[in-house]
Motif scaffolding. Sequence first.
Motif, PDB file in Angstrom:
ATOM      1  N   SER A  69     -76.990 -68.162 123.973  1.00  0.00           N
ATOM      2  CA  SER A  69     -77.011 -67.626 122.615  1.00  0.00           C
ATOM      3  C   SER A  69     -76.036 -66.455 122.478  1.00  0.00           C
ATOM      4  CB  SER A  69     -78.431 -67.173 122.262  1.00  0.00           C
ATOM      5  OG  SER A  69     -78.457 -66.560 121.002  1.00  0.00           O
ATOM      6  N   ALA A  70     -76.005 -65.582 123.470  1.00  0.00           N
ATOM      7  CA  ALA A  70     -75.088 -64.433 123.422  1.00  0.00           C
ATOM      8  C   ALA A  70     -73.637 -64.896 123.422  1.00  0.00           C
ATOM      9  CB  ALA A  70     -75.356 -63.509 124.605  1.00  0.00           C
ATOM     10  N   LYS A  71     -73.337 -65.922 124.218  1.00  0.00           N
ATOM     11  CA  LYS A  71     -71.973 -66.458 124.242  1.00  0.00           C
ATOM     12  C   LYS A  71     -71.610 -67.075 122.886  1.00  0.00           C
ATOM     13  CE  LYS A  71     -71.717 -67.525 129.148  1.00  0.00           C
ATOM     14  NZ  LYS A  71     -71.665 -68.630 130.134  1.00  0.00           N
ATOM     15  N   ALA A  72     -72.532 -67.789 122.291  1.00  0.00           N
ATOM     16  CA  ALA A  72     -72.277 -68.407 120.988  1.00  0.00           C
ATOM     17  C   ALA A  72     -72.078 -67.343 119.917  1.00  0.00           C
ATOM     18  CB  ALA A  72     -73.427 -69.338 120.613  1.00  0.00           C
ATOM     19  N   THR A  73     -72.861 -66.294 119.958  1.00  0.00           N
ATOM     20  CA  THR A  73     -72.712 -65.203 119.000  1.00  0.00           C
ATOM     21  C   THR A  73     -71.358 -64.529 119.162  1.00  0.00           C
ATOM     22  OG1 THR A  73     -75.097 -64.838 118.966  1.00  0.00           O
ATOM     23  CG2 THR A  73     -73.709 -63.016 118.215  1.00  0.00           C
ATOM     24  N   SER A  74     -70.953 -64.326 120.387  1.00  0.00           N
ATOM     25  CA  SER A  74     -69.653 -63.717 120.654  1.00  0.00           C
ATOM     26  C   SER A  74     -68.513 -64.602 120.152  1.00  0.00           C
ATOM     27  CB  SER A  74     -69.506 -63.463 122.161  1.00  0.00           C
ATOM     28  OG  SER A  74     -68.243 -62.928 122.440  1.00  0.00           O
ATOM     29  N   ALA A  75     -68.625 -65.893 120.393  1.00  0.00           N
ATOM     30  CA  ALA A  75     -67.593 -66.823 119.926  1.00  0.00           C
ATOM     31  C   ALA A  75     -67.539 -66.852 118.406  1.00  0.00           C
ATOM     32  CB  ALA A  75     -67.867 -68.228 120.475  1.00  0.00           C
ATOM     33  N   ALA A  76     -68.688 -66.818 117.746  1.00  0.00           N
ATOM     34  CA  ALA A  76     -68.724 -66.820 116.281  1.00  0.00           C
ATOM     35  C   ALA A  76     -68.096 -65.540 115.736  1.00  0.00           C
ATOM     36  CB  ALA A  76     -70.158 -66.965 115.790  1.00  0.00           C
ATOM     37  N   THR A  77     -68.349 -64.430 116.369  1.00  0.00           N
ATOM     38  CA  THR A  77     -67.753 -63.159 115.945  1.00  0.00           C
ATOM     39  C   THR A  77     -66.236 -63.202 116.090  1.00  0.00           C
ATOM     40  OG1 THR A  77     -69.752 -61.967 116.563  1.00  0.00           O
ATOM     41  CG2 THR A  77     -67.738 -60.664 116.347  1.00  0.00           C
ATOM     42  N   ALA A  78     -65.763 -63.784 117.179  1.00  0.00           N
ATOM     43  CA  ALA A  78     -64.319 -63.894 117.394  1.00  0.00           C
ATOM     44  C   ALA A  78     -63.673 -64.777 116.324  1.00  0.00           C
ATOM     45  CB  ALA A  78     -64.038 -64.450 118.792  1.00  0.00           C
ATOM     46  N   VAL A  79     -64.323 -65.865 115.981  1.00  0.00           N
ATOM     47  CA  VAL A  79     -63.790 -66.750 114.942  1.00  0.00           C
ATOM     48  C   VAL A  79     -63.764 -66.027 113.601  1.00  0.00           C
ATOM     49  CG1 VAL A  79     -64.267 -68.847 113.614  1.00  0.00           C
ATOM     50  CG2 VAL A  79     -64.389 -68.901 116.101  1.00  0.00           C
ATOM     51  N   GLN A  80     -64.817 -65.297 113.281  1.00  0.00           N
ATOM     52  CA  GLN A  80     -64.864 -64.543 112.017  1.00  0.00           C
ATOM     53  C   GLN A  80     -63.751 -63.491 111.971  1.00  0.00           C
ATOM     54  OE1 GLN A  80     -68.884 -63.130 111.993  1.00  0.00           O
ATOM     55  NE2 GLN A  80     -69.662 -64.937 110.906  1.00  0.00           N
ATOM     56  N   ASP A  81     -63.482 -62.835 113.098  1.00  0.00           N
ATOM     57  CA  ASP A  81     -62.396 -61.846 113.152  1.00  0.00           C
ATOM     58  C   ASP A  81     -61.047 -62.518 112.913  1.00  0.00           C
ATOM     59  OD1 ASP A  81     -64.188 -59.814 113.592  1.00  0.00           O
ATOM     60  OD2 ASP A  81     -63.836 -59.725 115.772  1.00  0.00           O
ATOM     61  N   ASN A  82     -60.854 -63.678 113.526  1.00  0.00           N
ATOM     62  CA  ASN A  82     -59.593 -64.408 113.331  1.00  0.00           C
ATOM     63  C   ASN A  82     -59.415 -64.837 111.880  1.00  0.00           C
ATOM     64  OD1 ASN A  82     -58.887 -64.162 116.003  1.00  0.00           O
ATOM     65  ND2 ASN A  82     -59.721 -66.160 116.587  1.00  0.00           N
ATOM     66  N   VAL A  83     -60.475 -65.279 111.250  1.00  0.00           N
ATOM     67  CA  VAL A  83     -60.411 -65.682 109.842  1.00  0.00           C
ATOM     68  C   VAL A  83     -60.071 -64.472 108.974  1.00  0.00           C
ATOM     69  CG1 VAL A  83     -61.799 -66.496 107.894  1.00  0.00           C
ATOM     70  CG2 VAL A  83     -61.914 -67.692 110.095  1.00  0.00           C
ATOM     71  N   ARG A  84     -60.673 -63.330 109.257  1.00  0.00           N
ATOM     72  CA  ARG A  84     -60.404 -62.108 108.494  1.00  0.00           C
ATOM     73  C   ARG A  84     -58.932 -61.716 108.622  1.00  0.00           C
ATOM     74  NH1 ARG A  84     -59.755 -57.345 110.188  1.00  0.00           N
ATOM     75  NH2 ARG A  84     -60.705 -57.736 112.204  1.00  0.00           N
ATOM     76  N   VAL A  85     -58.381 -61.784 109.839  1.00  0.00           N
ATOM     77  CA  VAL A  85     -56.978 -61.442 110.057  1.00  0.00           C
ATOM     78  C   VAL A  85     -56.067 -62.403 109.299  1.00  0.00           C
ATOM     79  CG1 VAL A  85     -55.146 -61.341 111.804  1.00  0.00           C
ATOM     80  CG2 VAL A  85     -57.359 -60.285 112.255  1.00  0.00           C
ATOM     81  N   LEU A  86     -56.388 -63.695 109.333  1.00  0.00           N
ATOM     82  CA  LEU A  86     -55.576 -64.678 108.597  1.00  0.00           C
ATOM     83  C   LEU A  86     -55.616 -64.421 107.093  1.00  0.00           C
ATOM     84  CD1 LEU A  86     -56.357 -67.978 110.530  1.00  0.00           C
ATOM     85  CD2 LEU A  86     -54.177 -66.789 110.389  1.00  0.00           C
TER      86      LEU A  86
END
Length: 125
Positions: free
Chosen positions: A96-113
């Motif tokens: 669960s912690a790994k999935a949360t971290s991956a989701a946060t990384a994807v959200q950060d990438n979307v924000r930057v784009l």
Amino acid sequence: MSPRYTAPMLLAAAALLSACASQKTPATAEVAVSRAAVENAAQAGAADLAPAELLAAREKMQQASRALADKDYKLARDLAQQAEADAKLAQSKATSAKATSAATAVQDNVRVLREELDRANSANQ
């Protein structure tokens, strides 16, 4: 004895004998399954992401191994089951912690784009 009571008494005796037999059977399989669950949790990163749960699982696993060596099969079986449950909890928390971290990384990438698209659109106007 009446035949009416014979079948229930035979079933009760069979159940009692079965229960006694399982108490005297070494809990080797249960301990092995629990050991595998603890190893799987460790490989899933539980040492870093769910250390308390993994520690509890390892301690119960050691106690189960000692109980097995002491031929206290009921205690070994109970501790092995508890260790397996703790290990599965640790593995779930790590996943669960790994999935949360991956989701946060994807959200950060979307924000930057989005920010880059907004800047590009502003420059073109």
